[in-house]
Design a protein around this motif. Structure first.
Motif, PDB file in Angstrom:
ATOM      1  N   PHE A   1      52.821  -3.588  -2.393  1.00  0.00           N
ATOM      2  CA  PHE A   1      53.630  -4.797  -2.236  1.00  0.00           C
ATOM      3  C   PHE A   1      55.129  -4.523  -2.210  1.00  0.00           C
ATOM      4  O   PHE A   1      55.895  -5.394  -1.803  1.00  0.00           O
ATOM      5  CB  PHE A   1      53.296  -5.808  -3.342  1.00  0.00           C
ATOM      6  CG  PHE A   1      52.017  -6.544  -3.083  1.00  0.00           C
ATOM      7  CD1 PHE A   1      51.959  -7.554  -2.149  1.00  0.00           C
ATOM      8  CD2 PHE A   1      50.858  -6.218  -3.770  1.00  0.00           C
ATOM      9  CE1 PHE A   1      50.781  -8.235  -1.887  1.00  0.00           C
ATOM     10  CE2 PHE A   1      49.678  -6.890  -3.535  1.00  0.00           C
ATOM     11  CZ  PHE A   1      49.634  -7.903  -2.593  1.00  0.00           C
TER      12      PHE A   1
ATOM     13  N   TYR B   1      46.884 -12.511   0.023  1.00  0.00           N
ATOM     14  CA  TYR B   1      47.977 -12.085   0.896  1.00  0.00           C
ATOM     15  C   TYR B   1      47.518 -12.010   2.349  1.00  0.00           C
ATOM     16  O   TYR B   1      48.202 -12.510   3.245  1.00  0.00           O
ATOM     17  CB  TYR B   1      48.551 -10.739   0.443  1.00  0.00           C
ATOM     18  CG  TYR B   1      49.648 -10.277   1.349  1.00  0.00           C
ATOM     19  CD1 TYR B   1      50.905 -10.882   1.293  1.00  0.00           C
ATOM     20  CD2 TYR B   1      49.424  -9.290   2.290  1.00  0.00           C
ATOM     21  CE1 TYR B   1      51.908 -10.495   2.156  1.00  0.00           C
ATOM     22  CE2 TYR B   1      50.430  -8.898   3.159  1.00  0.00           C
ATOM     23  CZ  TYR B   1      51.674  -9.503   3.090  1.00  0.00           C
ATOM     24  OH  TYR B   1      52.670  -9.125   3.956  1.00  0.00           O
TER      25      TYR B   1
ATOM     26  N   LEU C   1      48.558 -12.475  -7.054  1.00  0.00           N
ATOM     27  CA  LEU C   1      49.527 -12.141  -6.016  1.00  0.00           C
ATOM     28  C   LEU C   1      50.933 -12.084  -6.612  1.00  0.00           C
ATOM     29  O   LEU C   1      51.671 -11.121  -6.404  1.00  0.00           O
ATOM     30  CB  LEU C   1      49.458 -13.156  -4.872  1.00  0.00           C
ATOM     31  CG  LEU C   1      50.436 -12.927  -3.728  1.00  0.00           C
ATOM     32  CD1 LEU C   1      50.207 -11.565  -3.065  1.00  0.00           C
ATOM     33  CD2 LEU C   1      50.312 -14.052  -2.698  1.00  0.00           C
TER      34      LEU C   1
END
Length: 124
Positions: free
Chosen positions: A41, A85, A98
């Motif tokens: 991420f 996502y 998330l």
């Protein structure tokens, strides 16, 4: 009704003394599991937080991005950060995971807090 939420803060901001902490014994073992992701991420979050001066501003930018880009999954099938996502939708658990992974990827410590909440009729 199970409530999922994320607390983003340094422990010294949450307790009277930095030595105090939430006991894992208060969290049912069903909800204690390692959060894993196959997605890196950090490069995803970098443009989201670009221009943010503080961790608070970064945390807020991640929150706003999730609000603006992720829909609630009323089919209740999307429960993980990775699915959330990729599919741009998720349950409360997926939203929390998330946010957790996005924040942790830029060294903002976060914790998912599980608990129970009453619905509109007063039922748990």
């Amino acid at each position: 009704m199970l409530l999922h939420g994320v607390v983003v803060a340094h422990p010294s901001m949450l307790y009277d003394s930095p030595d105090e902490s939430l006991s894992d014994s208060l969290v049912p073992s069903l909800f204690r599991r390692e959060l894993r992701t196959k997605i890196n991420f950090k490069p995803i979050v970098k443009p989201i937080v670009e221009g943010c001066d503080s961790d608070y501003d970064k945390a807020r930018a991640i929150y706003k991005w999730i609000c603006d880009n992720i829909d609630y999954d009323d089919s209740y099938r999307v429960h993980t950060a990775d699915e959330c996502y990729k599919l741009k939708r998720g349950t409360a658990q997926a939203y929390c995971e998330l946010y957790y992974h996005m924040a942790e990827s830029i060294d903002i410590k976060s914790r998912i807090i599980h608990g129970w909440v009453k619905d509109i009729d007063g039922e748990v």
